[in-house]
Design a protein around this motif. Structure first.
Motif, short mmCIF file in Angstrom:
data_model
loop_
_atom_site.label_atom_id
_atom_site.label_comp_id
_atom_site.label_asym_id
_atom_site.label_seq_id
_atom_site.Cartn_x
_atom_site.Cartn_y
_atom_site.Cartn_z
N ALA A 48 0.83 -1.21 0.00
CA ALA A 48 0.00 0.00 0.00
C ALA A 48 0.86 1.26 0.00
O ALA A 48 0.54 2.26 -0.66
CB ALA A 48 -0.93 -0.01 1.21
N PHE A 49 1.98 1.22 0.74
CA PHE A 49 2.87 2.38 0.79
C PHE A 49 3.50 2.63 -0.59
O PHE A 49 3.60 3.78 -1.03
CB PHE A 49 3.96 2.15 1.83
N ILE A 50 3.90 1.55 -1.26
CA ILE A 50 4.47 1.70 -2.60
C ILE A 50 3.42 2.30 -3.54
O ILE A 50 3.72 3.19 -4.36
CB ILE A 50 4.97 0.35 -3.13
N PHE A 51 2.18 1.81 -3.45
CA PHE A 51 1.11 2.38 -4.27
C PHE A 51 1.00 3.88 -4.04
O PHE A 51 0.91 4.67 -4.99
CB PHE A 51 -0.22 1.71 -3.94
N ALA A 52 1.00 4.28 -2.78
CA ALA A 52 0.85 5.70 -2.45
C ALA A 52 2.00 6.53 -2.98
O ALA A 52 1.80 7.58 -3.61
CB ALA A 52 0.72 5.87 -0.93
N VAL A 53 3.22 6.07 -2.77
CA VAL A 53 4.38 6.86 -3.18
C VAL A 53 4.51 6.91 -4.70
O VAL A 53 5.03 7.89 -5.25
CB VAL A 53 5.67 6.31 -2.53
N GLN A 54 4.02 5.88 -5.39
CA GLN A 54 4.07 5.92 -6.85
C GLN A 54 3.17 7.02 -7.42
O GLN A 54 3.31 7.40 -8.59
CB GLN A 54 3.67 4.56 -7.43
N MET A 55 2.24 7.53 -6.63
CA MET A 55 1.41 8.64 -7.09
C MET A 55 2.14 9.97 -7.02
O MET A 55 1.64 10.98 -7.54
CB MET A 55 0.13 8.71 -6.24
N LEU A 56 3.31 9.99 -6.38
CA LEU A 56 4.03 11.24 -6.16
C LEU A 56 5.14 11.42 -7.19
O LEU A 56 6.32 11.24 -6.90
CB LEU A 56 4.62 11.26 -4.74
N ASN A 57 4.77 11.75 -8.40
CA ASN A 57 5.78 12.01 -9.42
C ASN A 57 6.60 13.23 -9.05
O ASN A 57 6.05 14.27 -8.68
CB ASN A 57 5.12 12.23 -10.78
#
Length: 354
Positions: A48-57
Motif C-alpha cells: 500500500a505504501f508503494i502504491f501511495a508513493v508511486q502517485m508522487l511524481n
C-alpha cells in the motif's frame, strides 16, 4: 515506467507473462520462509505504501518526471520473494482499477518493475553488506545504492524487451541511451526515498527490516553508571513489547493515506521517463486504449467528482485501502500455508519417530 498496451507485440507480451507468472510462483514459495505473524500484515502495508508513493511524481529534468518503482524498498523491508509479490499486487491494482499499465503488458511490467528491480537491488544490497561494517548506517547506504542502480537496470531490460518485440521500428541505440539516461536521474529519487524509509523503520523497529536482521544490539541496563548486557532470561520480558507491530502498522497506513489522499495533488504533472522517451523517440505510435479506460477510478480520479483535488484524493485513498486489503489477504494466506506445511512436517516426523 508503466508499459501501456500496444508497445510490445503479442508473442513477446505472452512470453513476458510466462516469465512473470513463473517469478510470482517461485516468490509465493519463497515468501513462506520470509513471512511470519509480524511481517505478514506489514507486507500488505508495504504494498500500500508503494502504491501511495508511486502517485508522487517528482521532476527530474526539463519536462520529465519520475516516481518510485519500489522493488528495492520492498525487498529490503520484507525480503526479495515477498518484495516481488508486493510490487506485483500494486501493478495488478493499478492496471485493473486505475488503467495505469496495460493489461496485456502486465507480464512486461511485473518482469521489469518487479522482478528486475528486486533482483538487482537485493543482490547489490547483500553484496555491499558483505563488505561494509555490520551497522544500521551500512544497511541504509546499501539500500541507497541498490535502489539507485535498480532503476536504470529496469530501463535497460525494458529496452531489450522492446528491441525484441517493439511494435514500432525505431533506432534501439537511441532508445537505450534516452531510457537509461533519464532513469539514472529517477534512480536518485528512488534511492533517496528508499534510504529514508528504510532508515526510518530501522530507527524505531530494526527487527522488522528483513535486510537488517542480525544487526540488533543486545538489551542493556545502566548499573552504577555503566551499561551492562541484560541476561537473556531477563531480556525476554523487557523485549516483549517489541513483538507488537500495531503502532508501526497504523503509522505506516496513515502515512500512505496522507501521501495518496493529499500530497499526491502536488505531484509533478509532467510525463514520466518512459512516457517522455516514448513521445520523443516515437515508440508510442501504436499505443492502444486501456481496457479499463472507463473504470470509475481511471487516471487516479473518481468518476463524476468534479473537484480535481477531491477526486484525486478519494482515488488515492481507495487505492491504498484496496491494496492493503488485497496484499494483507494474500500474505496471510501465504503465511498460513507455511504454518500448515510446518505442522504437517512436524506430524510426519513424530509418526516416524514413534
Amino acid at each position: 515506467m508503466h508499459v501501456p498496451d500496444g508497445f510490445i507485440n503479442a508473442p513477446v507480451s505472452v512470453a513476458a507473462g510466462v516469465v512473470a507468472a513463473a517469478a510470482v510462483a517461485v516468490s509465493l514459495r519463497g515468501a513462506r520462509r520470509e513471512l511470519d505473524e509480524r511481517t505478514a500484515p506489514l507486507a500488505g502495508l508495504v504494498a500500500a505504501f508503494i502504491f501511495a508513493v508511486q502517485m508522487l511524481n517528482f521532476p527530474v529534468a526539463a519536462g520529465t518526471s519520475g516516481h518510485l518503482l519500489g522493488g528495492a524498498l520492498a525487498a529490503i523491508l520484507v525480503g526479495p520473494y515477498t518484495g516481488v509479490l508486493c510490487v506485483s499486487v500494486v501493478l495488478l491494482m493499478q492496471g485493473i482499477l486505475f488503467a495505469d499499465g496495460g493489461l496485456t503488458a502486465l507480464g512486461v511490467n511485473v518482469t521489469v518493475m518487479g522482478v528486475v528491480t528486486v533482483v538487482v537491488a537485493y543482490a547489490i544490497f547483500r553484496g555491499l553488506l558483505g563488505l561494509l561494517p555490520p551497522t544500521r548506517r551500512s544497511v541504509t547506504a546499501a539500500a541507497f545504492t541498490g535502489a539507485l542502480l535498480s532503476v536504470p537496470a529496469a530501463a535497460a531490460v525494458f529496452t531489450l524487451v522492446y528491441a525484441i518485440g517493439g511494435t514500432t521500428d525505431v533506432p534501439i541505440g537511441k532508445v537505450f541511451t534516452a531510457m537509461v539516461g533519464v532513469h539514472v536521474l529517477i534512480g536518485i529519487g528512488e534511492a533517496l526515498i528508499t534510504a529514508a524509509t528504510v532508515g526510518a523503520v530501522i530507527a524505531v523497529r530494526p527487527d522488522l527490516v528483513h535486510g537488517a536482521r542480525g544487526l540488533a544490539s543486545p538489551l542493556k541496563l545502566r548499573v552504577d553508571g555503566a551499561l551492562v548486557d541484560v541476561p537473556a532470561a531477563a531480556a525476554a520480558p523487557l523485549a516483549a513489547g517489541a513483538g507488537s507491530t500495531k503502532k508501526v502498522w497504523v503509522t505506516g497506513l496513515v502515512t500512505a493515506l496522507v501521501l495518496a489522499g493529499f500530497v499526491s495533488f502536488y505531484a509533478s504533472a509532467n510525463p514520466d521517463g518512459l512516457e517522455k522517451v516514448a513521445a520523443d523517440k516515437g515508440i508510442d505510435q501504436k499505443v492502444e486504449e486501456h481496457a479499463a479506460a472507463n473504470s470509475p477510478l481511471a487516471d487516479y480520479s473518481v468518476k463524476d467528482v468534479d473537484d480535481a483535488r477531491l477526486s484525486g484524493g478519494l482515488a488515492g485513498v481507495i487505492g491504498v485501502g484496496v491494496t492493503v486489503v488485497a496484499g494483507t489477504g494474500i500474505f496471510w494466506a501465504v503465511r498460513r500455508r507455511r504454518t500448515e506445511d510446518l505442522t504437517a512436517t512436524s506430524a510426519s516426523t513424530s509418526v516416524s519417530a514413534g
